[in-house]
Design a protein around this motif. Structure first.
Motif, mmCIF file in Angstrom:
data_model
loop_
_atom_site.group_PDB
_atom_site.id
_atom_site.type_symbol
_atom_site.label_atom_id
_atom_site.label_comp_id
_atom_site.label_asym_id
_atom_site.label_seq_id
_atom_site.Cartn_x
_atom_site.Cartn_y
_atom_site.Cartn_z
ATOM 1 N N THR A 205 12.689 -47.473 4.131
ATOM 2 C CA THR A 205 12.666 -47.057 2.521
ATOM 3 C C THR A 205 12.196 -45.899 2.388
ATOM 4 O OG1 THR A 205 12.908 -49.263 1.702
ATOM 5 C CG2 THR A 205 12.352 -47.625 0.240
ATOM 6 N N ALA B 264 9.624 -51.359 4.344
ATOM 7 C CA ALA B 264 8.916 -50.476 3.745
ATOM 8 C C ALA B 264 8.914 -48.956 4.529
ATOM 9 C CB ALA B 264 7.396 -50.778 3.952
ATOM 10 N N VAL C 31 4.329 -46.058 7.682
ATOM 11 C CA VAL C 31 4.914 -45.522 6.238
ATOM 12 C C VAL C 31 4.317 -44.173 5.998
ATOM 13 C CG1 VAL C 31 4.563 -45.765 3.918
ATOM 14 C CG2 VAL C 31 5.190 -47.815 5.662
#
Length: 366
Positions: free
Chosen positions: A145, A142, A119
């Motif tokens: 996105t 995650a 991330v």
């Protein structure tokens, strides 16, 4: 999907005393000197000494060095990689901002690190296409996105296609995908099948285009292809996309129902009988897989595109909706008629033909 094993230090870090803390700080100070004061060779040698200390030091020292080195563009690569792959609170400043972490190292960290590492990489100010491909390949919501929201992350066409395929099961990707400039017609018109009504309208507004230039440029090619006996399948495929006519007139001439409108009237009375649906696709000049997907779609918008592209009046759209799914008294009919009214015939034909040309109708049914 379980996370891969995270990268770890090669030896167990020991609790350290004041001397080790001090030498680590001094060496880090030297590494951070400007290039006018320290030569590259000296920086590398100091880096080798510091690397050995950090591999065997506690988290407190590693964290302090990571924070200090995160602002140094030419920090030693071996130390940067070691700390960027460390525990998340140590790695964070380097993964967020360090320009010294190479794409190769980012790809390795994305492969062996945790979701948290990935991330942070996805949120970097600039992320190359090779790194985003490595991140997206893990298919973690995650991470994807974060990539989609980061317009400094560049997405190659295969990466976009991969995320579009995932959007069938992750509806949250759709809105962000539609904001990406990398989205191309083939992926967008495949994404259409996974969208709600407002996002389907956005897809059509952006990618339902006319074909005037193609038609004008190809007019004489039709005569050439006919003179050659339509022998070149690639030319035929391209000309089918460009052709002004959507309906298969020959199919209508031999049909017992006389026309597409006559066939739609039968579907209204008899429902979605496989034989009728197959003939509808034949008259519309599209593949069996695409007509099946259009008629199975619960939204109604594809039916509007079909009717507008083939020149069927709105009354026959209403009959088709009623015969296929009882849309005539439902929200589905409202959605369908809104799309029907918004599209020109030429733009509807572009969408219908692109679906067929790109084999978008061969995907899984919704």
């Amino acid at each position: 999907m379980s996370d891969p094993e995270p990268l770890t230090l090669t030896e167990t870090a020991a609790e350290t005393g004041r001397a080790r803390t001090a030498i680590a700080r001094r060496l880090a100070d030297i590494i951070c000197l400007p290039s006018s004061v320290i030569s590259p060779q000296e920086r590398w040698i100091v880096g080798d000494l510091l690397y050995e200390i950090l591999r065997n030091s506690d988290a407190r020292i590693r964290r302090r060095c990571a924070l200090r080195l995160s602002e140094i563009k030419d920090a030693p690569a071996n130390i940067v990689k070691l700390l960027a792959a460390d525990e998340l609170d140590i790695a964070t400043p380097l993964l967020q901002a360090s320009e010294a972490v190479s794409d190769f190292d980012l790809m390795e960290i994305s492969r062996l690190g945790t979701t948290g590492h990935r991330v942070l990489i996805a949120e970097r100010l600039s992320v190359s296409e090779t790194v985003t491909a490595a991140l997206a390949s893990m298919s973690e919501p995650a991470v994807i996105t974060a990539l989609l929201k980061n317009h400094g992350a560049r997405l190659a066409p295969p990466t976009v296609n991969h995320i579009v395929a995932l959007a069938q099961d992750e509806a949250g990707y759709v809105a962000s995908l539609l904001k990406r400039q990398e989205l191309r017609p083939r992926a967008a018109l495949q994404l259409f099948w996974h969208c709600d009504h407002p996002n389907r309208k956005l897809v059509l507004q952006r990618f339902a285009v006319g074909r005037s230039l193609m038609i004008e440029a190809s007019e004489e090619v039709f005569a050439m292809a006919a003179a050659e006996g339509w022998a070149d399948p690639l030319v035929n495929r391209a000309l089918k996309f460009v052709d002004r006519r959507q309906r298969n007139r020959e199919a209508s001439d031999v049909s017992e129902y006389g026309s597409m409108e006559g066939l739609i009237s039968q579907i209204r009375l008899r429902g979605a009988e496989p034989e009728l649906i197959g003939e509808l696709g034949l008259m519309a000049g599209i593949s069996d897989s695409l007509i099946g997907r259009i008629c199975d779609d619960p939204g109604g918008e594809p039916l509007a595109i079909l009717c507008k592209a083939t020149g069927a009046d709105r009354a026959f759209l209403e009959q088709l909706c009623e015969g296929l799914g009882g849309f005539s008294e439902s929200e589905g009919l409202r959605r369908a008629t809104a799309i029907y009214d918004a599209l020109s015939v030429e733009k509807a034909q572009t969408v219908l033909r692109y679906w067929d040309w790109s084999k978008a109708g061969d995907g899984r049914q919704k």
